[in-house]
Design a protein around this motif. Structure first.
Motif, PDB file in Angstrom:
ATOM      1  N   CYS A 194       0.830  -1.213   0.000  1.00 52.21           N
ATOM      2  CA  CYS A 194       0.000   0.000   0.000  1.00 52.21           C
ATOM      3  C   CYS A 194       0.865   1.265   0.000  1.00 52.21           C
ATOM      4  N   TYR A 198      -2.377   6.150   1.312  1.00 54.62           N
ATOM      5  CA  TYR A 198      -3.628   5.428   1.559  1.00 54.62           C
ATOM      6  C   TYR A 198      -3.512   4.444   2.727  1.00 54.62           C
ATOM      7  N   TYR A 202      -6.429   2.180   4.811  1.00 51.63           N
ATOM      8  CA  TYR A 202      -6.237   0.752   4.522  1.00 51.63           C
ATOM      9  C   TYR A 202      -6.131  -0.039   5.818  1.00 51.63           C
TER      10      TYR A 202
END
Length: 294
Positions: A194, A198, A202
């Protein structure tokens, strides 16, 4: 700011666009000095690794470094000296999440379980973790793991018992979630590739999946963190800025929403290079010599 926009900001996390490196370091220090919920604890010194015997002195020295900043300490094993950690942590006013390390070595598992029970009976375990990612490593079957969990619950009925693994294991294994008194969910946006931008939302999504799997049970994020040095994993880039951003977002969310987080990790560990590659050695808030990194 409206409630709706405040909620969106909470999900996205802090706005770091105008923050300098010094700003991030100051924010980190304010949060750490204000106290965080807990840390995954390792007492290994440079040159040591799992299988090395930990001395009481080195455990005390390492506990003394992190004590002013935390409420909880999480351990991973109950053998080779690690079984001494809970009592020392308790002496220092800390709460303990005590782990037994399980693997495909059934004889070693017996030592771990027996020592874990002794720690519980001594009153030094606030939470009990029977195994850590043993399903992820495919070293035990789910049936075998459930047997160990059931055994500990029978031998130590006073204990709050759970198992540590990636959040999705509890989603995919209802019997496992049902067997746990507490869900211990590892949530690593880094290891799912990731991007840091984000990562906060997440990680929250990971937590809420575990919460759903637990159907109302207490859920603790047993591990989450971000390394500051090493090779990128897909969109996940290890550097100081990203490590600080991840820590800041996680701790602010933990404090504001009452989320219990055992941050990974206390100290850098050189031995983990062999397990995770170069990035494995740089997950600590303190370096391998016990110096605060940020």
């Amino acid at each position: 700011m409206s409630f709706r926009s405040e909620k969106v900001l909470s999900l996205v996390g802090e706005d770091f666009q105008q923050k300098t490196a010094d700003d991030l370091a100051r924010m980190f220090k304010v949060l750490l000095d204000g106290g965080i919920h807990g840390l995954c604890f390792s007492a290994y010194l440079e040159g040591q690794a799992p299988g090395s015997i930990l001395s009481e002195q080195q455990i005390r020295e390492r506990i003394a470094i992190i004590k002013p900043f935390i409420q909880w300490v999480r351990t991973f094993s109950c053998s080779d000296g690690s079984e001494l950690i809970p009592a020392i942590a308790k002496e220092n006013g800390l709460k303990t999440m005590v782990g037994a390390w399980l693997s495909d070595d059934k004889e070693k598992n017996e030592e771990e379980i027996n020592n874990l029970i002794q720690v519980v009976k001594s009153g030094n375990a606030d939470l009990v973790a029977v195994g850590n990612e043993v399903l992820y490593r495919e070293e035990l079957t789910e049936e075998e793991l459930l047997g160990y969990i059931s055994r500990v619950k029978k031998l130590a009925p006073e204990a709050q018992v759970g198992y540590v693994d990636a959040y999705y294991e509890f989603v995919n294994r209802p019997a496992l979630a049902n067997a746990c008194d507490v869900i211990f969910a590892n949530c690593y946006p880094f290891w799912e590739g990731c991007h840091i931008d984000y990562s906060h939302v997440y990680m929250q999504n990971m937590y809420y999946q575990a919460l759903g799997a637990g159907k109302g049970k207490r859920v603790i994020i047993s591990e989450t963190g971000w390394p500051n040095i090493g090779t990128a994993f897909e969109a996940s880039v290890p550097n100081t800025e990203n490590a600080l951003r991840y820590f800041i977002n996680t701790q602010k969310w933990s404090r504001e929403e009452g989320i219990e987080v055992m941050y990974f990790s206390s100290f850098d560990e050189s031995w983990k290079v062999g397990v995770e590659g170069d990035v494995g050695a740089f997950w600590g808030l303190w370096d391998k010599n016990g110096k605060l990194k940020y």
